[in-house]
Enzyme design. Structure first.
Site, PDB file in Angstrom:
ATOM      1  N   ASP A 158     141.254 -74.714  60.570  1.00  0.00           N
ATOM      2  CA  ASP A 158     142.048 -75.869  60.955  1.00  0.00           C
ATOM      3  C   ASP A 158     141.441 -77.153  60.394  1.00  0.00           C
ATOM      4  O   ASP A 158     140.420 -77.135  59.702  1.00  0.00           O
ATOM      5  CB  ASP A 158     142.112 -75.947  62.480  1.00  0.00           C
ATOM      6  CG  ASP A 158     143.336 -76.694  62.969  1.00  0.00           C
ATOM      7  OD1 ASP A 158     143.992 -77.360  62.157  1.00  0.00           O
ATOM      8  OD2 ASP A 158     143.625 -76.622  64.175  1.00  0.00           O
ATOM      9  N   TYR A 215     131.447 -66.337  61.668  1.00  0.00           N
ATOM     10  CA  TYR A 215     131.535 -67.787  61.775  1.00  0.00           C
ATOM     11  C   TYR A 215     130.168 -68.346  62.166  1.00  0.00           C
ATOM     12  O   TYR A 215     129.334 -67.651  62.758  1.00  0.00           O
ATOM     13  CB  TYR A 215     132.551 -68.195  62.842  1.00  0.00           C
ATOM     14  CG  TYR A 215     133.988 -68.157  62.394  1.00  0.00           C
ATOM     15  CD1 TYR A 215     134.611 -69.294  61.884  1.00  0.00           C
ATOM     16  CD2 TYR A 215     134.744 -66.991  62.492  1.00  0.00           C
ATOM     17  CE1 TYR A 215     135.949 -69.271  61.485  1.00  0.00           C
ATOM     18  CE2 TYR A 215     136.077 -66.959  62.093  1.00  0.00           C
ATOM     19  CZ  TYR A 215     136.669 -68.102  61.591  1.00  0.00           C
ATOM     20  OH  TYR A 215     137.980 -68.078  61.184  1.00  0.00           O
TER      21      TYR A 215
END
Length: 351
Positions: free
Chosen positions: A69, A151
């Site tokens: 995002d 991540y």
């Protein structure tokens, strides 16, 4: 009708600092710049996407790995695309007949993919970098073939506690270990119910490291999972901060996996970045052109790109107090703040 190129489907691995982009994914009807829009334009400028396909990703067999995002970075994300290979990308030692048409069957071994990579990078801004190009099967889809995603999250120690990092490192480790395994993460995404099958997620491991940048201490989290739902990682990071700041019991995390609705704060996007995607299942197939692994040469390029992300995150706190100001606002709102509205390109949503 003859043509002067052949199509080859490849996997591009690439990194980016997401600060200047409204997420990874191209958004139709929106003028915001995204990482994909820059990358696709670079492929067109490199003469690797032909004009008939220049306005439609699907015509180039485009598939993406992790849809980061706005403000979220990636050390090594992945996109599959069909490139149009012409003679300018042949190896220098290849004798070329300018009048001879290009043939994939005959000419595919003549391609110098380092030359392709260098041309693409020459058409990209400094905050986006392609690390490698791997050949894949015609039906390859990044999302469907991805086995695991890694991540990282970086945050200053001071937003957890006034104590030194080494004094709270053990507790932080014990808290994040509670996420390992299969759990119901309905409380870690917006509008998700306990009964929603998508809420069940599998986390393989979470590692926590303490490091110093200039004179400031930071925690670095490495999260290894199959896939993640919208806001999951940022809320996993947020709840750890919440436990320290609100002096909640450690069992608060355990309670979030049950059939209830609990408020969990959303950690800033500024500290989040995709480390990499792995393709273990695909690599076991016998008919693939090459294994999708990070080779030594690729790793050198990735390591060179890492400081662009890590230093930026740390300096955002040192120069602009991004995390400190976020925590200040939370305290002013008594930790009862609405999640910020974001666009439809959802962070770490890998489904």
């Amino acid at each position: 009708m003859s043509r002067n190129y052949f199509k080859q489907k490849v996997l591009l691995t690439f990194g980016y600092n997401g600060a200047n982009y409204h997420g990874l994914q191209i958004q139709k009807g929106v003028e915001f710049e995204t990482v994909e829009s820059k990358l696709f334009q670079a492929l067109k400028d490199s003469n690797l996407i032909m004009e008939p396909n220049a306005n439609d990703l699907s015509k180039s067999g485009w598939s993406r790995g992790a849809r980061t995002d706005k403000g979220v970075h990636a050390l090594c994300n992945s996109i599959a695309v069909k490139l149009c290979i012409n003679k300018e990308f042949f190896k220098d030692e290849v004798q070329q007949n300018e009048e001879e048409n290009v043939s994939k069957q005959r000419d595919k071994a003549k391609v110098d993919y380092n030359k392709v990579l260098n041309v693409i990078n020459s058409n990209l801004p400094n905050d986006i970098k392609v690390h490698s190009i791997k050949l894949v099967t015609q039906g390859f889809d990044v999302r469907k073939n991805a086995r695991y995603r890694f991540y990282e999250y970086i945050a200053p120690v001071q937003i957890y506690s006034d104590k030194k990092g080494e004094e709270i490192l053990e507790k932080v480790n014990n808290l994040v270990k509670k996420f390992v395994g299969t759990h119901n993460f309905h409380n870690y995404s917006r509008g998700m119910k306990y009964t929603d099958p998508q809420s069940m997620r599998y986390i393989l491991s979470i590692q926590v490291e303490l490091f110093q940048y200039q004179d400031k201490e930071f925690f670095k989290f490495l999260i290894h999972g199959q896939s993640f739902i919208y806001h999951q990682i940022r809320k996993m990071m947020g709840i750890v901060i919440q436990i320290f700041q609100e002096e909640l019991p450690d069992t608060f995390i355990d309670n979030t996996f049950f059939k209830n609705q609990l408020r969990i704060i959303l950690a800033p996007a500024d500290g989040l970045f995709l480390n990499r995607i792995s393709f273990e299942g695909y690599n076991t197939k016998f008919d693939i052109p090459q294994r999708l692994e990070i080779e030594e040469e690729d790793q050198i390029k990735i390591d060179q790109f890492r400081p662009i992300i890590v230093n930026f995150i740390c300096e955002q706190e040192i120069k602009n107090q991004v995390f400190s100001n976020w925590l200040k606002v939370l305290k002013e709102k008594n930790f009862n703040i609405e999640e910020e509205e974001e666009n439809n390109n959802k962070a770490e949503n890998d489904d």
